[in-house]
Motif scaffolding. Structure first.
Motif, PDB file in Angstrom:
ATOM      1  N   CYS A  12       0.844  -1.070  -0.138  1.00 29.82           N
ATOM      2  CA  CYS A  12      -0.014  -0.136   0.048  1.00 29.82           C
ATOM      3  C   CYS A  12       0.787   1.178  -0.001  1.00 29.82           C
ATOM      4  O   CYS A  12       2.234   1.007   0.112  1.00 29.82           O
ATOM      5  N   CYS A  93       1.647   6.084   8.594  1.00 29.27           N
ATOM      6  CA  CYS A  93       0.582   6.136   7.613  1.00 29.27           C
ATOM      7  C   CYS A  93      -0.564   7.375   7.788  1.00 29.27           C
ATOM      8  O   CYS A  93      -0.972   7.066   9.106  1.00 29.27           O
ATOM      9  N   VAL A  96      -3.466   5.670   9.540  1.00 27.06           N
ATOM     10  CA  VAL A  96      -3.217   5.369  10.884  1.00 27.06           C
ATOM     11  C   VAL A  96      -3.378   6.783  11.603  1.00 27.06           C
ATOM     12  O   VAL A  96      -4.060   6.671  12.915  1.00 27.06           O
ATOM     13  N   THR A 158      -6.704  -0.495  11.459  1.00 25.57           N
ATOM     14  CA  THR A 158      -7.088  -0.056   9.916  1.00 25.57           C
ATOM     15  C   THR A 158      -6.871  -1.350   9.444  1.00 25.57           C
ATOM     16  O   THR A 158      -7.477  -1.250   8.167  1.00 25.57           O
ATOM     17  N   CYS A 188      -8.849   1.028   6.691  1.00 27.37           N
ATOM     18  CA  CYS A 188      -8.055   1.520   5.628  1.00 27.37           C
ATOM     19  C   CYS A 188      -8.705   1.301   4.362  1.00 27.37           C
ATOM     20  O   CYS A 188      -8.900  -0.149   4.193  1.00 27.37           O
ATOM     21  N   PRO A 190      -7.095   0.631   1.330  1.00 33.03           N
ATOM     22  CA  PRO A 190      -6.281  -0.531   0.749  1.00 33.03           C
ATOM     23  C   PRO A 190      -6.738  -1.864   1.161  1.00 33.03           C
ATOM     24  O   PRO A 190      -6.754  -2.797   0.669  1.00 33.03           O
ATOM     25  N   THR A 259      -0.544  -6.116   2.472  1.00 36.27           N
ATOM     26  CA  THR A 259       0.045  -4.662   2.079  1.00 36.27           C
ATOM     27  C   THR A 259       1.574  -4.601   2.497  1.00 36.27           C
ATOM     28  O   THR A 259       2.099  -3.656   2.068  1.00 36.27           O
TER      29      THR A 259
HETATM   30  S1  SF4 Z   1      -2.272  -1.130   5.702  1.00 34.72           S
HETATM   31 FE1  SF4 Z   1      -3.735   0.825   5.479  1.00 34.72          FE
HETATM   32  S2  SF4 Z   1      -3.150   1.910   7.402  1.00 34.72           S
HETATM   33 FE2  SF4 Z   1      -1.675   0.289   7.232  1.00 34.72          FE
HETATM   34  S3  SF4 Z   1      -0.012   1.340   6.207  1.00 34.72           S
HETATM   35 FE3  SF4 Z   1      -1.108   0.421   4.596  1.00 34.72          FE
HETATM   36  S4  SF4 Z   1      -2.558   2.035   3.948  1.00 34.72           S
HETATM   37 FE4  SF4 Z   1      -1.850   2.520   6.011  1.00 34.72          FE
END
Ligand code: SF4
Length: 287
Positions: A12, A93, A96, A158, A188, A190, A259
């Motif tokens: 992500c 992030c 977060v 998230t 989140c 993603p 991710t």
């Molecule tokens: S999984 Fe979601 S909250 Fe965690 S770093 Fe990736 S985009 Fe950010």
């Protein structure tokens, strides 16, 4: 044999940006990351090889710059880090951070904070460490044990599956029907996209390979999700763990990844499967 990729998979933006930041800083001087940058050993091993210190132990910090991971950190812990190493770069992030903001606003408005997530997970610790009181729930039994309050402010880790979040939120609302329950959806995008894509993929596959670290929450959740639609689901961290016998009689094989899984690991798994497909094709032609 057909090999299909999920329409959304792998790194992500939060992880991609954090890895780029650490790699860039590592070229300039001594860098430490507070804990695992991501829950993926391939990524962490490459960072260690580049001289980056990965440690959750503040007393062991031995660097000019400390980088906070995408999972975020409580203000209390951040202050303790700054006492030891003044130069701190924050790779938390933005999604977060949004969860931190939601939590702060709920508490300021007088709600008892509840996080739907894994107690002890680094992100959940960051969300709760500054709070005088809070609860973390992951099961209906956890909801049953919640203390009675007039106002609950609920957010989610998230990377939690949206279905679980909705079920637990409903359970809180049912159990405390007299209370006000305010929910902010902090799962989140993603995570949501990868989960929906994994379901769409697994429904059409004889076997699915889920690529990601054993400690990666969203990778484990992807594997559980795929297993609901497909009988053969294999979670691997790298192509080296794949086994040809897993794909006996499989016509369509799907690939998805958490991710925290880097592109090159996904490419290597896909290449391994294409090689297997060619070998099977040749055997079939020769028969
Ligand atoms: S999984 Fe979601 S909250 Fe965690 S770093 Fe990736 S985009 Fe950010």
């Amino acid at each position: 044999m057909k090999i299909l990729r999920a329409t959304h998979l792998g790194w992500c933006s939060g992880v991609r940006n954090a890895v780029a930041l650490v790699a860039n800083e590592a070229r300039r001087g001594r860098v430490a990351v507070l804990g695992e940058l991501v829950h993926n050993e391939t990524v962490n091993a490459a960072l260690r090889a580049a001289g980056v210190q990965l440690t959750g132990n503040l007393d062991a910090l031995n660097a000019d710059t400390v980088i906070v991971t995408p999972h975020g950190l409580s203000d209390t812990k951040l202050a303790r880090v700054r006492e030891r190493v003044p130069r701190v770069l924050d790779a938390t992030c933005p999604l977060v951070r949004r969860a931190h903001r939601a939590m702060r606003e709920l508490v300021a408005a007088g709600f008892h904070p509840v996080v739907i997530g894994q107690r002890g997970h680094v992100e959940v610790r960051g969300l709760t460490e500054d709070l005088a009181e809070f609860d973390v729930v992951l099961t209906k039994e956890d909801v049953r044990l919640l203390p009675p309050r007039w106002r609950y402010g609920v957010i989610a880790q998230t990377t939690q599956p949206v279905e679980r979040v909705q079920q637990l939120l409903d359970a809180i609302r049912r159990r405390f029907a007299e209370s006000e329950v305010r929910f902010v959806d902090t799962v989140c995008r993603p995570t949501k996209l990868r989960r929906a894509a994994a379901i769409a993929l697994a429904q059409h596959c004889d076997a699915v390979v889920v690529i990601g670290g054993a400690r990666s929450n969203n990778t484990r959740e992807l594997a559980t999700t795929c297993a609901r639609c497909c009988r053969r689901v294999f979670r691997v961290e790298s192509a080296g763990e794949l086994n040809a016998s897993w794909f006996d009689d499989a016509e369509t094989i799907g690939i998805t990844a958490g991710t925290s899984t880097p592109d090159e690991v996904i490419e290597a798994v896909e290449q391994w499967l294409w090689t297997l497909a060619e070998v099977k094709h040749e055997i079939h032609q020769a028969a």
